[in-house]
Design a protein around this motif. Sequence first.
Motif, PDB file in Angstrom:
ATOM      1  N   GLY A  41      76.854  20.802 -42.721  1.00 56.06           N
ATOM      2  CA  GLY A  41      78.234  20.728 -42.252  1.00 56.06           C
ATOM      3  C   GLY A  41      78.981  22.038 -42.261  1.00 56.06           C
ATOM      4  N   TRP A  42      78.292  23.134 -42.305  1.00 58.52           N
ATOM      5  CA  TRP A  42      78.941  24.432 -42.294  1.00 58.52           C
ATOM      6  C   TRP A  42      78.899  25.036 -40.874  1.00 58.52           C
ATOM      7  CZ3 TRP A  42      81.168  27.357 -46.339  1.00 58.52           C
ATOM      8  CH2 TRP A  42      81.138  26.731 -47.596  1.00 58.52           C
ATOM      9  N   VAL A  43      80.001  25.749 -40.534  1.00 57.86           N
ATOM     10  CA  VAL A  43      80.055  26.533 -39.301  1.00 57.86           C
ATOM     11  C   VAL A  43      80.117  28.005 -39.705  1.00 57.86           C
ATOM     12  CG1 VAL A  43      81.396  27.116 -37.255  1.00 57.86           C
ATOM     13  CG2 VAL A  43      81.156  24.724 -37.936  1.00 57.86           C
ATOM     14  N   ILE A  44      79.111  28.765 -39.254  1.00 59.10           N
ATOM     15  CA  ILE A  44      79.021  30.184 -39.624  1.00 59.10           C
ATOM     16  C   ILE A  44      79.228  31.011 -38.354  1.00 59.10           C
ATOM     17  CG2 ILE A  44      77.562  31.978 -40.618  1.00 59.10           C
ATOM     18  CD1 ILE A  44      76.081  29.733 -42.134  1.00 59.10           C
ATOM     19  N   ARG A  45      80.184  31.915 -38.445  1.00 55.00           N
ATOM     20  CA  ARG A  45      80.547  32.750 -37.293  1.00 55.00           C
ATOM     21  C   ARG A  45      80.089  34.187 -37.536  1.00 55.00           C
ATOM     22  NH1 ARG A  45      84.834  35.898 -35.229  1.00 55.00           N
ATOM     23  NH2 ARG A  45      85.376  35.414 -33.043  1.00 55.00           N
ATOM     24  N   HIS A  46      79.199  34.691 -36.647  1.00 54.35           N
ATOM     25  CA  HIS A  46      78.718  36.080 -36.715  1.00 54.35           C
ATOM     26  C   HIS A  46      79.361  36.867 -35.584  1.00 54.35           C
ATOM     27  CE1 HIS A  46      75.503  35.243 -39.669  1.00 54.35           C
ATOM     28  NE2 HIS A  46      75.360  34.084 -39.013  1.00 54.35           N
ATOM     29  N   ASP A  47      80.177  37.844 -35.916  1.00 52.79           N
ATOM     30  CA  ASP A  47      80.818  38.703 -34.919  1.00 52.79           C
ATOM     31  C   ASP A  47      80.076  40.033 -34.908  1.00 52.79           C
ATOM     32  OD1 ASP A  47      82.406  40.240 -33.281  1.00 52.79           O
ATOM     33  OD2 ASP A  47      84.301  39.458 -34.058  1.00 52.79           O
ATOM     34  N   PHE A  48      79.165  40.197 -33.957  1.00 55.70           N
ATOM     35  CA  PHE A  48      78.358  41.419 -33.905  1.00 55.70           C
ATOM     36  C   PHE A  48      79.143  42.590 -33.325  1.00 55.70           C
ATOM     37  CE2 PHE A  48      75.259  37.987 -33.958  1.00 55.70           C
ATOM     38  CZ  PHE A  48      74.407  38.413 -34.963  1.00 55.70           C
ATOM     39  N   ILE A  56      82.823  28.386 -42.625  1.00 57.56           N
ATOM     40  CA  ILE A  56      83.817  27.315 -42.775  1.00 57.56           C
ATOM     41  C   ILE A  56      83.077  26.023 -43.063  1.00 57.56           C
ATOM     42  CG2 ILE A  56      85.621  25.994 -41.625  1.00 57.56           C
ATOM     43  CD1 ILE A  56      86.283  28.409 -39.953  1.00 57.56           C
ATOM     44  N   ASP A  57      83.503  25.341 -44.105  1.00 57.69           N
ATOM     45  CA  ASP A  57      82.878  24.073 -44.501  1.00 57.69           C
ATOM     46  C   ASP A  57      83.682  22.935 -43.880  1.00 57.69           C
ATOM     47  OD1 ASP A  57      81.490  22.021 -45.627  1.00 57.69           O
ATOM     48  OD2 ASP A  57      82.108  22.447 -47.713  1.00 57.69           O
ATOM     49  N   LEU A  58      83.019  22.135 -43.030  1.00 59.19           N
ATOM     50  CA  LEU A  58      83.691  21.026 -42.355  1.00 59.19           C
ATOM     51  C   LEU A  58      83.471  19.699 -43.086  1.00 59.19           C
ATOM     52  CD1 LEU A  58      82.884  21.861 -38.598  1.00 59.19           C
ATOM     53  CD2 LEU A  58      84.822  22.583 -39.993  1.00 59.19           C
ATOM     54  N   THR A  59      82.809  19.732 -44.243  1.00 62.87           N
ATOM     55  CA  THR A  59      82.497  18.472 -44.959  1.00 62.87           C
ATOM     56  C   THR A  59      83.465  18.183 -46.076  1.00 62.87           C
ATOM     57  OG1 THR A  59      81.006  19.596 -46.494  1.00 62.87           O
ATOM     58  CG2 THR A  59      80.061  18.779 -44.425  1.00 62.87           C
ATOM     59  N   VAL A  60      84.491  18.996 -46.222  1.00 66.55           N
ATOM     60  CA  VAL A  60      85.424  18.819 -47.337  1.00 66.55           C
ATOM     61  C   VAL A  60      86.093  17.460 -47.214  1.00 66.55           C
ATOM     62  CG1 VAL A  60      87.477  19.709 -48.452  1.00 66.55           C
ATOM     63  CG2 VAL A  60      85.811  21.302 -47.478  1.00 66.55           C
ATOM     64  N   GLY A  61      85.980  16.658 -48.268  1.00 64.74           N
ATOM     65  CA  GLY A  61      86.625  15.345 -48.294  1.00 64.74           C
ATOM     66  C   GLY A  61      85.819  14.258 -47.618  1.00 64.74           C
ATOM     67  N   ARG A  62      84.602  14.531 -47.198  1.00 66.05           N
ATOM     68  CA  ARG A  62      83.792  13.517 -46.514  1.00 66.05           C
ATOM     69  C   ARG A  62      82.602  13.182 -47.407  1.00 66.05           C
ATOM     70  NH1 ARG A  62      84.153  12.859 -41.048  1.00 66.05           N
ATOM     71  NH2 ARG A  62      81.879  12.685 -40.847  1.00 66.05           N
TER      72      ARG A  62
END
Length: 992
Positions: A41-48, A56-62
């Motif tokens: 449930g994590w979204v990882i953003r790589h800005d090259f 960003i963790d989208l599983t908080v509270g689920r």
Amino acid sequence: MDQGRQVFTVDLLERYAAKGRGVITCMAAGNDVIVIGTSRGWVIRHDFGLGNSSEIDLTVGRPGDQSIHRVFVDPGGSHCIATVVGAGGAETFYTHAKWNKPRILTKLKGLVVNAVAWNKQQITEVSTKEVILGTENGQLHELYVDEKDKKEKYIKFLYELRELSEDFMGLQMETASIINGTRYYVMAVTPTRLYSFTGFGSLETVFSGYLDRTVHFMELPGDIPNSELHFFIKQRRAVHFAWLSGAGIYHGGLNFGGQQSSSGANENFIENKALLDYSKLSEGAEVVKPSSMALSEFHFLLLLGNKVKVVNRISEHIIEELQFDQTSDSASKGIIGLCSDATAGLFYAYDQNSIFQVSINDEGRDMWKVYLDMNEYAAALANCRDPFQRDQVYLVQAEAAFSSRDYFRAASFYAKINYILSFEEVTLKFISAGEQDALRTFLLRKLDNLEKSDKCQITMISTWATELYLDKINRLLLEDDSESKNSNLEYQSIIKEFRAFLSDSKDVLDEATTMKLLESYGRVEELVYFASLEGHYEIVVHHYIQQGESKKALEVLQKPAVPIDLQYKFAPDLIALDAYETVESWMATKNLNPRKLIPAMMRYSSEPHAKNETHEVIKYLEYCVHRLHNEDPGVHNLLLSLYAKQEDDSSLLRFLQCKFGKGPENGPEFFYDPKYALRLCLKEKRMRACVHIYSMMSMHEEAVALALQVDSELAMAEADKVEDDEDLRKKLWLMIAKHVVEQEKGTKRENIRKAIAFLKETDGLLKIEDILPFFPDFALIDDFKEAICSSLEDYNKQIEQLKDEMNDATRGADNIRNDISALAQRCTIIDRDEECGVCRRKILAVGRDVGMGRGFTLVGQMAPFYIFPCGHAFHAQCLIAHVTRCTVDSQAEYILDLQKQLTLMGSETKRESNGTLSPEESIPSLSTVDKLRSQLDDAIASECPFCGDLMIREISLPFIHPEEEQHLLRSWEIKPSAGNQNQRNMSLPIST
């Protein structure tokens, strides 16, 4: 395809991209930004671009396990949408590159988002504008988010599939600006169908229009693990698409119409559609369908197992296979999927742990050859990179046309080849085939493709083409008469084409060679045409004269570029051919010298002409004399000679009486030669004209003598022309009188009456006694009594008049003598206070105050002086000094010389009075002194110096004499006072 050069290369970009947050389940890219979703449930953003990353963790509270189902990023890399699927159902989140926390989209709770379409033309870094979301249950929703609001502006329901409820697996959107707003083009795919939506206004308006009308779709049934839809973006505009369907890869071009079109657009905006069958991708009997796909400009990247096969979109051939360096634990699962970054022009592949970058190295470099192999020549030429590649395309086209015996088309393509095939090889092919016309076409096209610097080649090819044209013309002339009509049409066409070729090539063709060719083939008209193009107007005019076409010849001579000398050269032939048109042309031509046309006019005049025919030469000469005011004696003499030859001498007389040269000051009255005119008129027996010429030459006796042979009235008129010479006039009238008396043949009394009547016409110039000698001796005096008495009375009147004049003269002489006597007694009164006009001293002062002038005798005690009628008075010495100073140098010297002589004579007289000289010695005579004093008086006292010409001349003299200028300048300088040291020293400029 060149297998030695790899178009697509694979590089490992990130080995452990999930950073321990589970394994990679999905990935999206845009503008050098990669966003991945993990199984935890994590979204990882790589800005090259910036070289950083965020999580960003989208599983908080689920509760329970959560996994990222899909992740989407916009082309700019700022906006991200992710769907999380877990035990608690599905939820969709929006996050921005600047946010640390995501925003849950509550209206989409429970809906699994499979596809997202971004508005690529309108989206910005801070605003998503309109975004379309496609869900697993066949619904479409619209999303609008502004980064500054920290939440979505709205989420709207747009459309739902009702006929066949399937998952939306792929979405793409394009917009176009129109007059009334924005037009939307939306394409959506399910596992078996491709839907097309279009309309203008807003997305809600577009999709609401499909509630009561059928949606346009394309159905391709078949099973596939993952249906995908991709647009290829070029210059921020989608140009073609590809749909990964169960039946194959359905692809084609996109045509969104003109930007100004607002209605009537075709909903099916797909063109050049094609379907790539999966069987072409497998070597065996079993067909393997791709699990993922990416789309480039010319290729498909298809994920088959652990390999990516690169398939050319045009030829549908596999050109490369890409291998990935996977870790051992990921190799079993293989490559999960592919994604593309349209902004950066890159492609990515990913497995559970790693991200691989697929770079493109000039994928269009061999596309010309691909199109060429498919016989799509226009596309092949559009993709050629250098002249050698274009030559190969032209060669294939030329060979194909030559093989099919389409020689003209082959010639056009052969002419475009510059490097890989020589000029000689091509020409030999046409010569061997006996296709002269095609060879000519090849030469003409070759000329169009040559550079201007290739002058030698251009000249040689143009000359060869000229010979081929001439050969074609001759072959047409020799064709069978049965095809005369068609042959004539073709003949006229080839003549017209040949002349156009000569006109275009006149600057590159060799003149001598070309004219020799035209002459050898007997093409006289084309020879004349080419000579006209090259400026050889002599040949052109000569040809027209030979053909008797004087108007065409004159039209050529009227051109500004034609030398004026040709007018003179062809004047004899032209005036003989058509005198009227030639003379009209001469009169319309400027800067024409009529003198040089005299030989032609004389030749024309020597030929016989009809009696009433207008003499064109006379017309032209009259134009030159009267309109152009020509002063050439040759022109005037020729016109006079033509007048003299006419039966009616009225024109000749009018010409002789015209005074052509009276315009210029001191100019002659005529320009013709009078001696020549006289000889000519005598020869042609034009007596009246001869009389006029004699009179004009002041040969009045000859004029009257000749006039008496023609008409007595004419002789009288000539005699009256003499006014300043009374003797000559009387002599002329006596000649006329003698002729009149001798020619009268009536009775004697009648002859006498006519003679006496003639005397009256002379206005008293002749008397009866002047004409009496012309009568015979036996004539009776009684017949002349009246005339003699009248003459005696006239003489008596003259005697009385002379007496009166003598009496008047005697009285005048007496008056003059009386005036002279009175002049000796004339006097004037001088006031005692009268002053000298020069020295301002009194005139009557004693001599010692003024001083006695030299050369003057002292009168009492007063100095000599002059007084004028105007009242001005001057001492003699003062007057001499004033006049000497004001008059010219020569006059001043003359006055001083007279004064010096008078002084010397006065000294001698004084010595005589003192007894120093004896009476026998020479003493100046009184008359000499009086003469000198008279000359001096005339020199200084002929007029008052203040009232006469001397004063008037002084007006033009300067106030300051040149010798005095420097002295006055120094005297006018302002100098500082010696006693005042503080005074400024200022010098003023003096204008001279």
